[in-house]
Design a protein around this motif. Structure first.
Motif, PDB file in Angstrom:
ATOM      1  N   PRO A 151      -4.138  -2.489  -3.557  1.00  0.00           N
ATOM      2  CA  PRO A 151      -2.800  -2.321  -4.143  1.00  0.00           C
ATOM      3  C   PRO A 151      -2.166  -0.966  -3.789  1.00  0.00           C
ATOM      4  O   PRO A 151      -0.960  -0.808  -3.879  1.00  0.00           O
ATOM      5  CB  PRO A 151      -3.049  -2.409  -5.655  1.00  0.00           C
ATOM      6  N   GLN A 152      -2.982  -0.003  -3.362  1.00  0.00           N
ATOM      7  CA  GLN A 152      -2.456   1.323  -3.023  1.00  0.00           C
ATOM      8  C   GLN A 152      -1.821   1.378  -1.628  1.00  0.00           C
ATOM      9  O   GLN A 152      -1.193   2.368  -1.288  1.00  0.00           O
ATOM     10  CB  GLN A 152      -3.573   2.383  -3.097  1.00  0.00           C
ATOM     11  N   PHE A 153      -1.965   0.329  -0.824  1.00  0.00           N
ATOM     12  CA  PHE A 153      -1.419   0.349   0.531  1.00  0.00           C
ATOM     13  C   PHE A 153       0.110   0.369   0.477  1.00  0.00           C
ATOM     14  O   PHE A 153       0.736  -0.453  -0.170  1.00  0.00           O
ATOM     15  CB  PHE A 153      -1.886  -0.880   1.323  1.00  0.00           C
ATOM     16  N   LYS A 154       0.700   1.347   1.134  1.00  0.00           N
ATOM     17  CA  LYS A 154       2.169   1.509   1.178  1.00  0.00           C
ATOM     18  C   LYS A 154       2.586   1.850   2.605  1.00  0.00           C
ATOM     19  O   LYS A 154       1.827   2.457   3.358  1.00  0.00           O
ATOM     20  CB  LYS A 154       2.609   2.661   0.272  1.00  0.00           C
ATOM     21  N   VAL A 155       3.802   1.466   2.936  1.00  0.00           N
ATOM     22  CA  VAL A 155       4.393   1.904   4.207  1.00  0.00           C
ATOM     23  C   VAL A 155       5.797   2.423   3.922  1.00  0.00           C
ATOM     24  O   VAL A 155       6.458   1.990   2.977  1.00  0.00           O
ATOM     25  CB  VAL A 155       4.443   0.772   5.264  1.00  0.00           C
ATOM     26  N   GLY A 156       6.240   3.377   4.758  1.00  0.00           N
ATOM     27  CA  GLY A 156       7.589   3.912   4.626  1.00  0.00           C
ATOM     28  C   GLY A 156       8.592   3.056   5.381  1.00  0.00           C
ATOM     29  O   GLY A 156       8.256   1.997   5.928  1.00  0.00           O
ATOM     30  N   GLU A 157       9.830   3.518   5.432  1.00  0.00           N
ATOM     31  CA  GLU A 157      10.891   2.768   6.119  1.00  0.00           C
ATOM     32  C   GLU A 157      10.565   2.524   7.580  1.00  0.00           C
ATOM     33  O   GLU A 157      10.957   1.510   8.154  1.00  0.00           O
ATOM     34  CB  GLU A 157      12.216   3.519   6.000  1.00  0.00           C
ATOM     35  N   SER A 158       9.853   3.450   8.188  1.00  0.00           N
ATOM     36  CA  SER A 158       9.502   3.313   9.596  1.00  0.00           C
ATOM     37  C   SER A 158       8.327   2.362   9.817  1.00  0.00           C
ATOM     38  O   SER A 158       7.991   2.035  10.951  1.00  0.00           O
ATOM     39  CB  SER A 158       9.117   4.679  10.170  1.00  0.00           C
ATOM     40  N   GLY A 159       7.683   1.931   8.731  1.00  0.00           N
ATOM     41  CA  GLY A 159       6.501   1.100   8.845  1.00  0.00           C
ATOM     42  C   GLY A 159       5.209   1.896   8.873  1.00  0.00           C
ATOM     43  O   GLY A 159       4.126   1.331   8.910  1.00  0.00           O
ATOM     44  N   SER A 160       5.325   3.222   8.832  1.00  0.00           N
ATOM     45  CA  SER A 160       4.147   4.075   8.873  1.00  0.00           C
ATOM     46  C   SER A 160       3.551   4.241   7.481  1.00  0.00           C
ATOM     47  O   SER A 160       4.281   4.454   6.516  1.00  0.00           O
ATOM     48  CB  SER A 160       4.523   5.458   9.428  1.00  0.00           C
ATOM     49  N   PRO A 161       2.232   4.205   7.367  1.00  0.00           N
ATOM     50  CA  PRO A 161       1.584   4.449   6.078  1.00  0.00           C
ATOM     51  C   PRO A 161       1.405   5.934   5.786  1.00  0.00           C
ATOM     52  O   PRO A 161       0.860   6.292   4.751  1.00  0.00           O
ATOM     53  CB  PRO A 161       0.221   3.770   6.250  1.00  0.00           C
ATOM     54  N   PHE A 162       1.854   6.803   6.686  1.00  0.00           N
ATOM     55  CA  PHE A 162       1.581   8.224   6.542  1.00  0.00           C
ATOM     56  C   PHE A 162       2.685   9.034   5.881  1.00  0.00           C
ATOM     57  O   PHE A 162       2.468  10.162   5.512  1.00  0.00           O
ATOM     58  CB  PHE A 162       1.260   8.841   7.906  1.00  0.00           C
ATOM     59  N   ARG A 163       3.837   8.518   5.741  1.00  0.00           N
ATOM     60  CA  ARG A 163       4.912   9.289   5.113  1.00  0.00           C
ATOM     61  C   ARG A 163       5.400   8.557   3.858  1.00  0.00           C
ATOM     62  O   ARG A 163       6.545   8.156   3.749  1.00  0.00           O
ATOM     63  CB  ARG A 163       6.048   9.524   6.091  1.00  0.00           C
ATOM     64  N   THR A 164       4.463   8.396   2.946  1.00  0.00           N
ATOM     65  CA  THR A 164       4.769   7.759   1.660  1.00  0.00           C
ATOM     66  C   THR A 164       4.264   8.685   0.562  1.00  0.00           C
ATOM     67  O   THR A 164       3.634   9.696   0.834  1.00  0.00           O
ATOM     68  CB  THR A 164       4.066   6.390   1.532  1.00  0.00           C
TER      69      THR A 164
END
Length: 197
Positions: A151-164
């Motif tokens: 449930p902790q998996f997130k992605v930003g607007e770019s689709g990257s999981p690193f800038r959330t």
């Protein structure tokens, strides 16, 4: 250079911490290992510290918050600490009587409970708890973990999981990740392998 075992290395770190009065942020720690033994040394303010031995077949990790809880002062085989540890905490008003929980007493409460740190502990512990024996390759995979499938998996607007707002185990701004692999079957000068990322 100045220790012949992990235990001596952990004690040396503590000695240097006390001698030079290191003042460390909540969650500062070092790991020391040899073929037979491993220790976590957590460094606190005022040159205070505590070290706990990693048990046989035990896996432990650290992510920017103290993890050594109850200190057993009657167990020198598994704990090391300065003689001033409890008295310093009393003088600061952090501890009176009862069980001595290093993380609760010396840790910054906000840092100790911050999901930014705690989520990484929880996800990684859930990943390796079902494996039994863990290899260096497993550890490398864990260090690349971005929480996919949780449930902790997130992605930003770019689709990257690193800038959330979610701090994953693998991060763009990770200062260092290290896997130490002591190999008893080789001479020490070539047997101790370290994987750095």
């Amino acid at each position: 250079e100045r220790a012949t075992s992990a235990r001596e290395g952990a004690a040396l770190i503590g000695e240097l911490c006390g001698a030079y009065g290191l003042s460390c942020d909540s969650g500062t720690m070092l790991a020391v290992a040899d073929y037979d033994d491993a220790w976590w040394v957590e460094l606190a303010r005022g040159g205070q510290w505590v070290a706990k031995r990693v048990g046989p077949d035990e896996i432990v990790m650290r992510a920017n918050s103290y993890r050594i809880g109850a200190v057993d002062f009657d167990d020198p085989d598994n704990f090391m600490y300065p003689a001033t540890l409890v008295e310093y905490a009393r003088k600061q008003g952090w501890h009176t009587d009862g069980a001595f929980d290093f993380a609760a007493i010396y840790g910054d409460p906000a840092n100790q409970s911050d999901a930014y740190n705690c989520d990484r502990h929880a996800v990684l512990e859930s990943r390796y708890s079902s494996l039994g024996k863990v290899s260096a390759i497993d550890l490398m995979r864990f260090m690349r973990d971005i929480f996919e499938g949780t449930p902790q998996f997130k992605v930003g607007e770019s689709g990257s999981p690193f800038r959330t707002g979610m701090r994953t185990i693998a991060r763009m701004n990770t200062e260092a990740s290290v896997i130490v692999e002591p190999r008893r079957t080789f001479p020490p000068h070539i047997g101790n392998r370290m994987w750095c990322g």
